[in-house]
Design an enzyme around this catalytic site. Structure first.
Site, PDB file in Angstrom:
ATOM      1  N   ARG A  59     -18.006 -59.708 -75.705  1.00 40.35           N
ATOM      2  CA  ARG A  59     -18.435 -60.485 -76.857  1.00 40.35           C
ATOM      3  C   ARG A  59     -17.350 -60.490 -77.948  1.00 40.35           C
ATOM      4  O   ARG A  59     -16.674 -59.491 -78.176  1.00 40.35           O
ATOM      5  CB  ARG A  59     -19.723 -59.909 -77.447  1.00 40.35           C
ATOM      6  CG  ARG A  59     -20.936 -60.071 -76.558  1.00 40.35           C
ATOM      7  CD  ARG A  59     -22.158 -59.446 -77.206  1.00 40.35           C
ATOM      8  NE  ARG A  59     -21.986 -58.022 -77.431  1.00 40.35           N
ATOM      9  CZ  ARG A  59     -21.686 -57.473 -78.588  1.00 40.35           C
ATOM     10  NH1 ARG A  59     -21.500 -58.228 -79.661  1.00 40.35           N
ATOM     11  NH2 ARG A  59     -21.554 -56.175 -78.702  1.00 40.35           N
ATOM     12  N   LYS A 199     -26.672 -63.889 -75.029  1.00 34.15           N
ATOM     13  CA  LYS A 199     -26.939 -63.109 -76.233  1.00 34.15           C
ATOM     14  C   LYS A 199     -27.298 -63.991 -77.426  1.00 34.15           C
ATOM     15  O   LYS A 199     -27.993 -63.547 -78.344  1.00 34.15           O
ATOM     16  CB  LYS A 199     -25.725 -62.234 -76.569  1.00 34.15           C
ATOM     17  CG  LYS A 199     -25.527 -61.080 -75.596  1.00 34.15           C
ATOM     18  CD  LYS A 199     -26.750 -60.175 -75.506  1.00 34.15           C
ATOM     19  CE  LYS A 199     -26.505 -58.971 -74.608  1.00 34.15           C
ATOM     20  NZ  LYS A 199     -27.728 -58.142 -74.428  1.00 34.15           N
ATOM     21  N   HIS A 218     -33.905 -54.504 -77.013  1.00 39.12           N
ATOM     22  CA  HIS A 218     -32.763 -54.417 -76.102  1.00 39.12           C
ATOM     23  C   HIS A 218     -33.030 -53.224 -75.194  1.00 39.12           C
ATOM     24  O   HIS A 218     -32.636 -52.094 -75.488  1.00 39.12           O
ATOM     25  CB  HIS A 218     -31.475 -54.238 -76.909  1.00 39.12           C
ATOM     26  CG  HIS A 218     -30.236 -54.277 -76.078  1.00 39.12           C
ATOM     27  ND1 HIS A 218     -29.117 -53.542 -76.372  1.00 39.12           N
ATOM     28  CD2 HIS A 218     -29.930 -54.967 -74.943  1.00 39.12           C
ATOM     29  CE1 HIS A 218     -28.171 -53.767 -75.464  1.00 39.12           C
ATOM     30  NE2 HIS A 218     -28.652 -54.626 -74.599  1.00 39.12           N
ATOM     31  N   SER A 237     -24.723 -48.715 -73.559  1.00 46.80           N
ATOM     32  CA  SER A 237     -23.921 -48.749 -72.339  1.00 46.80           C
ATOM     33  C   SER A 237     -23.486 -47.338 -71.951  1.00 46.80           C
ATOM     34  O   SER A 237     -23.033 -46.553 -72.787  1.00 46.80           O
ATOM     35  CB  SER A 237     -22.694 -49.632 -72.566  1.00 46.80           C
ATOM     36  OG  SER A 237     -21.890 -49.674 -71.420  1.00 46.80           O
ATOM     37  N   LYS A 241     -29.346 -46.745 -68.465  1.00 49.03           N
ATOM     38  CA  LYS A 241     -30.513 -47.608 -68.663  1.00 49.03           C
ATOM     39  C   LYS A 241     -30.825 -48.423 -67.406  1.00 49.03           C
ATOM     40  O   LYS A 241     -31.973 -48.465 -66.952  1.00 49.03           O
ATOM     41  CB  LYS A 241     -30.260 -48.526 -69.864  1.00 49.03           C
ATOM     42  CG  LYS A 241     -31.342 -49.550 -70.141  1.00 49.03           C
ATOM     43  CD  LYS A 241     -31.170 -50.159 -71.526  1.00 49.03           C
ATOM     44  CE  LYS A 241     -29.859 -50.877 -71.720  1.00 49.03           C
ATOM     45  NZ  LYS A 241     -29.829 -52.222 -71.096  1.00 49.03           N
ATOM     46  N   THR A 242     -29.826 -49.081 -66.861  1.00 48.90           N
ATOM     47  CA  THR A 242     -30.044 -49.905 -65.673  1.00 48.90           C
ATOM     48  C   THR A 242     -30.313 -49.032 -64.454  1.00 48.90           C
ATOM     49  O   THR A 242     -31.219 -49.306 -63.660  1.00 48.90           O
ATOM     50  CB  THR A 242     -28.830 -50.809 -65.424  1.00 48.90           C
ATOM     51  OG1 THR A 242     -28.660 -51.683 -66.547  1.00 48.90           O
ATOM     52  CG2 THR A 242     -29.023 -51.651 -64.185  1.00 48.90           C
ATOM     53  N   ASP A 256     -32.671 -55.664 -69.337  1.00 45.89           N
ATOM     54  CA  ASP A 256     -31.926 -55.789 -70.591  1.00 45.89           C
ATOM     55  C   ASP A 256     -32.732 -56.206 -71.818  1.00 45.89           C
ATOM     56  O   ASP A 256     -32.512 -55.654 -72.882  1.00 45.89           O
ATOM     57  CB  ASP A 256     -30.782 -56.790 -70.396  1.00 45.89           C
ATOM     58  CG  ASP A 256     -29.664 -56.601 -71.414  1.00 45.89           C
ATOM     59  OD1 ASP A 256     -29.475 -55.471 -71.887  1.00 45.89           O
ATOM     60  OD2 ASP A 256     -28.999 -57.586 -71.732  1.00 45.89           O
ATOM     61  N   ARG A 321     -18.657 -57.675 -64.722  1.00 44.73           N
ATOM     62  CA  ARG A 321     -20.118 -57.863 -64.668  1.00 44.73           C
ATOM     63  C   ARG A 321     -20.540 -58.633 -63.422  1.00 44.73           C
ATOM     64  O   ARG A 321     -19.777 -59.398 -62.845  1.00 44.73           O
ATOM     65  CB  ARG A 321     -20.578 -58.666 -65.884  1.00 44.73           C
ATOM     66  CG  ARG A 321     -20.354 -57.962 -67.222  1.00 44.73           C
ATOM     67  CD  ARG A 321     -21.520 -57.125 -67.605  1.00 44.73           C
ATOM     68  NE  ARG A 321     -21.368 -56.511 -68.909  1.00 44.73           N
ATOM     69  CZ  ARG A 321     -22.376 -55.967 -69.585  1.00 44.73           C
ATOM     70  NH1 ARG A 321     -23.598 -55.995 -69.075  1.00 44.73           N
ATOM     71  NH2 ARG A 321     -22.170 -55.403 -70.757  1.00 44.73           N
TER      72      ARG A 321
END
Length: 535
Positions: A59, A199, A218, A237, A241-242, A256, A321
């Protein structure tokens, strides 16, 4: 708004009549073929599309602006968001329209939000076919009947070849992400990083939903097999989490972005956008297999000579990604909705080795840690990070929060109290010493503790009160080495632990000063207090 494209107040369309060819609502297969025909990417031997995003591999935060007008003047958190004048946005829109003339465009009509009551009808207008494939994966795809008479409430235009003029458009560079919340229009130019489109939609939902009493989050989310026990996972990150929400024993709602309304939780998206650096089938089989499938989009992933992706190669970026639809995950939810969560898990990778592997939080402590959004980065995980660096990203997603964090914190507290949710802080970071001295928390222990939290048994376990942070820590759990449950006892030098704990407490307190006037006294009192450490 008086420029080209203006419609009724509060809504602007972006005209495509002067474009070259317009490909409307093309299928994933058609978009993949167009991407290859236009030489936008190449295929892995398994059929995934590999693309490079050029200078922007993440980003462009300094290039994002929100129009400051009557709608946003008193509602936005301007300390965290950059303002653009309505006049600059109008000129930018006119120049975007002129730039689009004669160019082929790809439009997709999609929904953001699995809950039909609260979903956002979104039109995305794109210059690149692969961007259209990406966003078709990431948002929710209407069926044929829903496409008939589709009326967008929100529009995102992404033209990577457009170059902004800072003097003419009021931007910081030739890259721009300009958001007009009154007219529900976002203009993106000068960057090929596809995450900007996704986003932009999320950020608008973060602005819109709190007015309805819905907290946008988030986070990832999953539920048990019968759908009666859902859980939310917050985490920055690198905290897991994932990985931890992609549990083969549970159904994945999404990885997400979610909302929590009076009816329960719902996924905003229809796909996943996972980091691939050092991705392996052994550690993350569901994500690995999805990323290898035909039709997945791999951003900035290096191909080996045999045409297979090299997920260990970060030469283009550590932020490589993979984007794919949720149905690439075998245990993904078909509805994207669930009831009210029984558990909230806040993940941190504490590289200072101070926090226990799991702790139970009171509602006040949960809001404190939600507003703090703590983790720690270590050398090698991000450019410019040397040693250990504490990171505080409020609400676990500060860049996407247009309103003041207290708005989201207060909503979270109300929902936790109303639905009697158990809250947990889970440290997936280090134990036995700081990064470089101690070792990473054993994933087996993390999973065992997390399983016990989600099935309700850990809430019944005997607990001790941590003398520094004040939260409750279990004394033991079958199958878990009890020694790691008290981090001070894992250090060879207890005095060194006390000094490091004090340093971390000081960081928490210093970071939270900006929130103190916006929260209730009991949330302020939930701050760690090193003065109690010797008791």
């Amino acid at each position: 708004m008086t420029g080209a494209g203006a419609q009724a107040a509060g809504k602007i369309s972006f005209p495509v009549e002067s474009a070259g060819k317009v490909f409307r609502n093309s299928s994933a297969g058609e978009l993949l073929a167009q991407s290859l025909e236009r030489a936008e990417g190449k295929l892995t031997r398994g059929g995934a599309l590999v693309v490079e995003t050029g200078a922007h591999t993440g980003r462009a935060a300094r290039d994002k602006f929100i129009v400051r007008d009557a709608t946003t003047l008193d509602t936005l958190w301007w300390d965290n968001n950059q303002a653009m004048s309505p006049e600059h946005f109008e000129v930018l829109l006119e120049d975007f329209i002129a730039h689009a003339k004669g160019r082929d465009l790809f439009t997709q009509n999609l929904f953001a939000g699995a809950d039909e009551t609260h979903r956002l009808a979104t039109r995305v207008i794109l210059e690149n076919a692969w961007h259209a494939l990406f966003i078709r994966h990431l948002l929710r795809r209407p069926d044929a009947s829903e496409l008939e008479g589709f009326s967008p409430e929100f529009t995102v235009v992404n033209l990577p070849s457009f170059r902004a003029d800072p003097e003419r458009h009021g931007t910081a560079s030739q890259t721009v992400i300009a958001c007009d919340y009154t007219n529900r229009l976002v203009l993106i130019g000068g960057t090929s990083y596809a995450g900007e489109t996704k986003k932009s939609v999320f950020s608008y939902l973060n602005f819109r939903l709190p007015e309805k009493g819905i907290i946008p989050m988030h986070c990832s989310a999953n539920e048990d097999a019968d759908g009666s026990n859902s859980a939310i996972f917050f985490g920055l990150s690198g905290t897991g989490k994932t990985t931890l929400s992609s549990d083969p024993k549970r159904t994945l709602l999404g990885d997400d972005e979610h909302g929590w309304s009076q009816d329960g939780i719902f996924n905003f998206e229809g796909g996943c956008y996972a980091k691939t650096i050092r991705l392996s089938r052994d550690a993350e089989p569901e994500i690995y297999d999805a990323s290898m499938r035909a039709g997945a989009v791999l951003e900035n992933v290096i191909l080996k000579d045999d045409g297979s992706p090299d997920f260990d190669d970060g030469s283009l970026t550590e932020n490589a990604r993979s984007a794919y639809p949720l149905d690439f995950i075998p245990n993904a939810s078909k509805t994207g909705t669930s009831g009210h969560p029984r558990n909230i898990v806040m993940l941190t990778a504490d590289a200072y080795g101070v926090l226990p592997p799991i702790a139970r939080l009171t509602p006040s402590q949960a809001v404190y840690h939600f507003l703090s959004g703590y983790t720690a980065k270590v050398a090698g995980t991000e450019k410019g990070v040397d040693g250990v660096q504490a990171t505080f990203s409020t609400c676990f997603g500060a860049p996407f929060m247009p309103r003041h964090p207290s708005v989201y914190g207060n909503l979270l507290r109300e929902l936790i109290g109303e639905h009697d949710v158990d809250c947990w802080l889970v440290n997936t970071g280090w134990t036995g010493g700081v990064y470089g001295v101690g070792h990473r928390m054993p994933i087996k222990a993390t999973r065992a503790l997390l399983d016990a939290a989600l099935n309700g048994s850990l809430a019944e376990a005997e607990m001790r009160t941590d003398p520094v942070f004040g939260f409750q820590v279990p004394l033991e759990l079958e199958g878990v080495d009890a020694s790691i449950l008290d981090p001070r006892e894992t250090w060879d030098d207890r005095t060194a632990y006390d000094l490091q704990a004090k340093a971390l407490v000081d960081m928490f307190i210093g970071n939270f000063e900006k929130f103190e006037s916006h929260v209730d006294p009991d949330v302020r009192d939930a701050a760690p207090a090193i003065r109690n450490a010797a008791e």
